[in-house]
Write an enzyme that holds these catalytic residues in place. Structure first.
Site, PDB file in Angstrom:
ATOM      1  N   CYS A   1      14.894  -4.400   8.818  1.00 47.33           N
ATOM      2  CA  CYS A   1      14.398  -5.770   8.748  1.00 47.33           C
ATOM      3  C   CYS A   1      14.932  -6.333   7.436  1.00 47.33           C
ATOM      4  O   CYS A   1      14.753  -5.735   6.382  1.00 47.33           O
ATOM      5  CB  CYS A   1      12.878  -5.819   8.742  1.00 47.33           C
TER       6      CYS A   1
ATOM      7  N   CYS B   1       0.807  -1.221   0.000  1.00 50.26           N
ATOM      8  CA  CYS B   1       0.000   0.000   0.000  1.00 50.26           C
ATOM      9  C   CYS B   1       0.842   1.274   0.000  1.00 50.26           C
ATOM     10  O   CYS B   1       2.010   1.265   0.383  1.00 50.26           O
ATOM     11  CB  CYS B   1      -0.874   0.075   1.250  1.00 50.26           C
TER      12      CYS B   1
HETATM   13 FE1  SF4 Z   1       9.147  -8.297   4.863  1.00 50.56          FE
HETATM   14 FE2  SF4 Z   1      11.273  -7.718   6.391  1.00 50.56          FE
HETATM   15 FE3  SF4 Z   1      11.587  -8.793   3.929  1.00 50.56          FE
HETATM   16 FE4  SF4 Z   1      10.721  -6.288   4.209  1.00 50.56          FE
HETATM   17  S1  SF4 Z   1      12.727  -7.100   4.768  1.00 50.56           S
HETATM   18  S2  SF4 Z   1       9.936  -7.817   2.773  1.00 50.56           S
HETATM   19  S3  SF4 Z   1       9.464  -6.434   6.054  1.00 50.56           S
HETATM   20  S4  SF4 Z   1      10.622  -9.765   5.747  1.00 50.56           S
END
Ligand code: SF4
Length: 473
Positions: free
Chosen positions: A448, A13
Site C-alpha cells: 500500500c 500500535c
Molecule cells: Fe496508510 Fe497505506 Fe500510507 Fe501505509 S502506505 S501510511 S497504510 S495509506
C-alpha cells in the site's frame, strides 16, 4: 502545556505475545522486554495481560513501558501465556480505558486481545454485535466481540476468525489468547507486520522481529496475509484464508515506522532505507560539501547517499536521547522550542558548508523548517533537503495518524512553495518508482502506497467511501 514534538506520521500500535509450553518462565517479563523494543510503535499507553491457572490478570495504563511497569507488577502478572500492547491513539481517546490488551467475554468464552491496525467499517460491524455492550471507544473491541459472536454460533475459534475476515474492511494484526491458546492473525492484505519467533519452549508473536532479537528469541517466519497461527501445548498450527487480492503491506513501515533492525516479509528495514539513499543519489546530483541525516530514520539513507555520490557524510546534530515524546511548552520563554531541545546542530561540522540534509518524510513541514533554520543559524552556507519518501498527498485510513488532508502540506502546495516554506535552497523527494525499487519491487504490487499515490486497497464494503470524514473515526 504539552505538545507532540514530531512532525511525522504516527504508527498506531505494536503487539507482542508469548506462550511457554514448559510453563517454567514468567511470560509477562518476556512481554515487557518485547514491548520495550516495540515502543517506537506507540507511546501513549501500554499494557500486559497474562493467564495463570485459568485466570486472566491484566494491567495497563497511560505512559511508556518502563514508566507503567515495575518488577512487582510483572511478578503479579506471572503466567505461562501473556500478550502485550503499545498504543499510539489514532482512533478512540487517549485514555487508560482505551489501552490494550482488551478482555472480552460472554457467558461461555473469554478472549484477550491486542490489535495493531484500524477498521474502516466499524459502524456496520457494530450492528452485528449490538447485543454486546462496548466498554471502550476503540475499534479493536469490535473485533473481539465479532469473534465471540461467531463462537456463540458454534464455530471453532479458527473458523470464527476466518468468518469475520469476510466482512472486515481495514488493517489488523492481532494477538489473542484464551485459557489454552495463543493466537496470531494477520489481515488478508497483510497491511501490518506480524512475525513468529521461538525461545526455548516458548513461542512468540511480535509486530516486529527487533523485539524477538531483544528477548533472545529465534525468528521463525512472518505470518502470511490472511493466516491464523494457533499455538497450544500440542504445538503450532496454521490456517489460511483464501486471499483473492494480493498483499498490501504498508510501505511506510520501511520509510519510518519500523525499527531499522527489523526484517519485514523478508526485507531488512535498514537495507530498504539504505537503498532509498542509493536511489536518491541516482535521481539528484547536488553540488555540496557535507551530507547529514535527520536522526534517526533519515540516517541510513543519508549515509548511502553520501557513499554513492562521494560527498562526505558527517554528523550534523546531537540528538537529546532523553527527551520524551511530548514537550512541556515554556509559557515564559517562547524561544525554547522542542526541536531546539531535541536536535542541536554541531556548529564545527556545519559552519561555512553547503549541506545536504536527508530526512525520511515531510508531513506539515514545520519541524523541518525549524531544523533548516537552525542549520543556517549554525553557519551553513546552503541547505539542500532531500526526502526519502515521496510527497504525502493523501490521508491514511488504515490506522496511521495523518489526521486531516489539510495538514499534509504536499496535498495542496507545490514543491517550490514547500521549499520556500522550509527555507531550503533546494527540495527534492524520492519518486514512488524509486521507493518501490528500494523495497525490491518494480511496481506497487504487494504494497500500500496510498498516502503517496491515492490508490487505496479495494474495499469489500461498497457502501464505504474514503473521505476525510472517516479519518478521525
Ligand atoms: Fe496508510 Fe497505506 Fe500510507 Fe501505509 S502506505 S501510511 S497504510 S495509506
Amino acid at each position: 502545556m504539552c505538545f507532540e514534538i514530531n512532525d511525522k506520521l504516527k504508527e498506531e500500535c505494536g503487539v507482542f505475545g508469548v506462550i511457554d509450553l514448559s510453563g517454567s518462565i514468567n511470560c509477562s517479563e518476556i512481554t515487557y522486554y518485547g514491548l520495550y523494543s516495540l515502543q517506537h510503535r506507540g507511546q501513549h499507553s501500554c499494557g500486559i495481560a497474562s493467564y495463570l491457572e485459568n485466570k486472566v490478570n491484566c494491567y495497563k495504563n497511560l505512559g511508556l513501558v518502563n514508566e507503567v511497569f515495575n518488577q512487582e507488577l510483572l511478578n503479579n502478572l506471572n503466567g505461562n501465556k501473556a500478550i502485550g500492547h503499545v498504543r499510539y491513539a489514532t482512533s478512540g481517546e487517549v485514555s487508560a480505558n482505551d489501552a490494550q490488551p482488551l478482555i472480552v467475554s460472554n457467558k461461555k468464552d473469554q478472549l484477550v486481545l491486542a490489535h495493531n491496525g484500524h477498521i474502516l467499517n466499524g459502524t456496520e460491524l457494530k450492528r452485528r454485535i449490538s447485543k454486546y455492550k462496548l466498554k471502550t471507544s476503540i475499534d479493536s473491541e469490535i473485533l473481539g466481540y465479532l469473534i465471540l459472536n461467531e463462537l456463540e454460533k458454534g464455530y471453532t475459534l479458527e473458523k470464527s476468525i476466518l468468518n469475520i475476515m469476510d466482512f472486515i474492511d481495514g488493517a489488523y494484526s492481532l494477538v489473542l489468547m484464551d485459557n489454552d491458546r495463543l493466537i496470531g492473525v494477520r489481515d488478508p492484505l497483510g497491511m501490518r507486520p506480524l512475525c513468529i519467533g521461538k525461545l526455548n519452549d516458548a513461542y512468540i508473536l511480535s509486530s516486529e522481529s527487533c523485539a524477538l532479537n531483544a528477548v533472545g528469541a529465534k525468528f521463525i517466519r512472518d505470518v502470511d496475509p490472511g493466516e491464523i497461527i494457533i499455538i497450544d501445548k500440542t504445538g503450532i498450527k496454521s490456517v489460511k484464508k483464501e486471499v483473492n487480492e494480493g498483499k498490501r503491506l504498508c510501505i511506510f513501515e520501511f520509510v519510518y515506522f519500523a525499527r531499522e533492525d527489523s526484517k519485514i516479509d523478508g526485507m531488512s528495514v535498514y537495507k530498504a532505507r539504505e537503498n532509498m539513499g542509493k536511489e536518491l543519489a541516482k535521481l539528484y546530483k547536488i553540488d555540496a560539501d557535507l551530507v547529514v541525516g535527520v536522526p534517526d530514520s533519515g540516517i541510513p539513507a543519508a549515509i548511502s547517499y553520501a557513499n554513492e555520490t562521494g560527498i562526505p557524510y558527517g554528523q550534523g546534530f546531537v540528538k537529546n536521547k532523553y527527551i520524551g515524546r511530548t514537550f512541556i511548552k515554556s509559557v515564559q520563554n517562547e524561544r525554547i522550542k522542542a526541536v531546539n531541545i531535541k536536535l542541536n546542530p554541531i556548529k564545527e561540522n556545519i559552519r561555512g558548508k553547503r549541506i545536504i540534509l536527508v530526512d525520511d518524510s515531510l508531513v506539515r513541514g514545520t519541524t523541518l523548517k525549524g531544523i533548516v533554520k537552525r542549520l543556517k543559524k549554525a553557519g551553513a552556507k546552503e541547505v539542500h533537503v532531500i526526502i526519502s519518501a515521496p510527497p504525502i498527498k493523501f490521508s491514511c485510513f488504515y490506522g496511521i495518524a495523518t489526521s486531516n488532508t489539510k495538514e499534509l502540506i504536499a496535498s495542496s502546495k507545490s514543491i517550490e512553495y514547500i521549499r520556500k516554506y522550509i527555507l531550503a535552497d533546494s527540495l527534492n523527494f524520492i519518486t514512488i518508482e524509486a521507493l518501490l525499487k528500494s523495497v525490491g519491487k518494480e511496481n506497487n504490487s504487494g504494497f500500500c502506497a496510498a498516502c503517496f499515490d491515492g490508490k487505496y486497497p479495494k474495499l469489500k464494503n461498497d457502501s464505504i467511501t474514503l473521505t476525510k470524514n472517516l479519518v478521525n473515526m
